[in-house]
Design an enzyme around this catalytic site. Structure first.
Site, short mmCIF file in Angstrom:
data_model
loop_
_atom_site.label_atom_id
_atom_site.label_comp_id
_atom_site.label_asym_id
_atom_site.label_seq_id
_atom_site.Cartn_x
_atom_site.Cartn_y
_atom_site.Cartn_z
N GLU A 107 1.02 -1.30 -0.01
CA GLU A 107 -0.01 0.07 -0.01
C GLU A 107 0.80 1.09 0.01
O GLU A 107 0.58 2.10 0.82
CB GLU A 107 -0.97 -0.01 1.22
N GLU B 79 -6.40 -11.06 -0.46
CA GLU B 79 -7.17 -10.62 0.56
C GLU B 79 -8.70 -10.54 -0.05
O GLU B 79 -9.37 -9.58 0.44
CB GLU B 79 -6.87 -9.12 0.98
#
Length: 371
Positions: free
Chosen positions: A157, A261
């Site tokens: 991220e 995820e």
């Protein structure tokens, strides 16, 4: 993704060793020639607290990733003081069951310990000091599991939704080179492991462009990046399949693509998208928790159709996608019960709170035979 834990479940709900509606074919077996089928394990599961869930993992999954125990704040809470007790058990479980093991994550701004960025007086450290700390952490962690962990989320991220670099402490102190350095150190620590960049909202066009720009530059500089992880935190109405597919194709130009995820929330989102910025939290309101006692039939049908659409898309790109990993084993231990609003009841995974497969899983298992 998240450090949030789901609300506690009764043992009868979340710890049953017997599941109903036994599937005729194992999930992993149906997709063995397509891509790895993975799931995230939480600390309680790794430490033996949910034997029912672990039976599901052994039966239906051939890849595992640690939800939290390998993040830097957990594994090195104080400088030079490493705690590998849970991570070791995680890796041992994968080895004992002949699974693909994915490490998550070496460098992530959100769950890095405060000391990483401060000196003994509480002042921000220099660029040189942070680079050394980052190198020491990566060498110690990736080096410990050399030739045992098959792939890593090296950096997590680092790009914002507008395509620019996130102004994290790593970026502010080191600059965008922190990504390059992290990959170089990870490769040096374990040349056998595949190395990935991982992020959420990856179907967002601007974010896609930003990630492509970053990875293209890394590749041109000879940085050993194996591919890109697309976090699959999706909702009933977002993101669009077309934009998601565009990202699979774009990222596939740089190596493998992993769907990471993966979970499908049926609950309303406070901001109307499928982001995963864990710093955002909202106050509980009953209208934001519409299904505390189970899903209406029409919502269950929408859920099933949506999962089938995405799995069909993944099969379409099976030559690019190497792993599809769900963020949790069953609904009861999904982080979505507590994010972005704590205390809700969500149903985002393919196994219910009693570890029973949902009806859609049988349809998903049939898909490879139709392609």
């Amino acid at each position: 993704m998240s450090f949030f834990s789901a609300k506690p479940q009764l043992a009868s709900e979340n710890d049953s060793l017997n599941t109903k509606n036994e599937l005729q074919v194992e999930f992993k077996e149906a997709y063995k020639d397509k891509f790895h089928i993975g799931t995230a394990l939480n600390t309680r599961q790794i430490m033996g607290g949910e034997p029912g869930a672990m039976q599901v993992v052994k039966q239906h999954f051939n890849s595992i990733v640690a939800e939290n125990c390998m993040k830097s704040s957990r594994i090195q809470p104080e400088e030079g003081e490493f705690d590998f007790s849970i991570a070791d058990k995680f890796v041992e479980f994968g080895e004992q069951n002949d699974m693909h093991i994915h490490g998550h994550t070496l460098i992530w701004h959100s769950q890095a310990p405060e000391w990483f960025f401060l000196d003994k007086d509480g002042n921000t450290v220099s660029r040189e000091v942070l680079i050394q700390r980052m190198k020491d952490h990566i060498f110690t962690v990736a080096g410990r599991y050399k030739e045992r962990i098959h792939s890593w989320d090296v950096v997590n991220e680092a790009i914002l939704d507008d395509g620019s670099f996130r102004k994290s402490k790593f970026y502010e102190i080191i600059g965008e080179d922190f990504v390059k350095l992290a990959f170089l150190y990870a490769h040096e620590a374990d040349p056998t492991a595949k190395l990935f960049y991982n992020d959420y909202s990856m179907s967002n066009p601007k974010k896609r462009e930003g990630v492509v720009k970053m990875v293209q530059k890394l590749k041109e500089e000879g940085v050993p990046i194996s591919g890109i992880g697309m976090q699959g935190h999706i909702g009933i109405n977002h993101p669009g399949l077309e934009e998601f597919e565009k990202s699979i194709v774009a990222f596939g130009n740089f190596g493998e693509v992993m769907i990471t995820e993966l979970d499908l929330s049926v609950l309303p989102s406070p901001w109307g998208d499928a982001g995963a910025e864990i710093s955002k939290n909202f106050e509980y309101k009953d209208e934001m928790n519409p299904f505390p006692n189970g899903l209406p039939q029409e919502v269950q049908q929408e859920f099933s159709q949506r999962y089938l659409e995405f799995m069909k898309l993944f099969l379409k790109h099976q030559n690019t996608i190497s792993r599809v990993a769900f963020w949790g084993v069953n609904d009861g231990n999904s982080w979505k019960n507590n994010w972005p609003i704590r205390g809700r009841t969500d149903y985002p995974l393919l196994f219910d709170r009693q570890n029973n497969p949902k009806p859609v899983l049988e349809d998903i298992i049939r898909l490879p035979g139709k392609n």
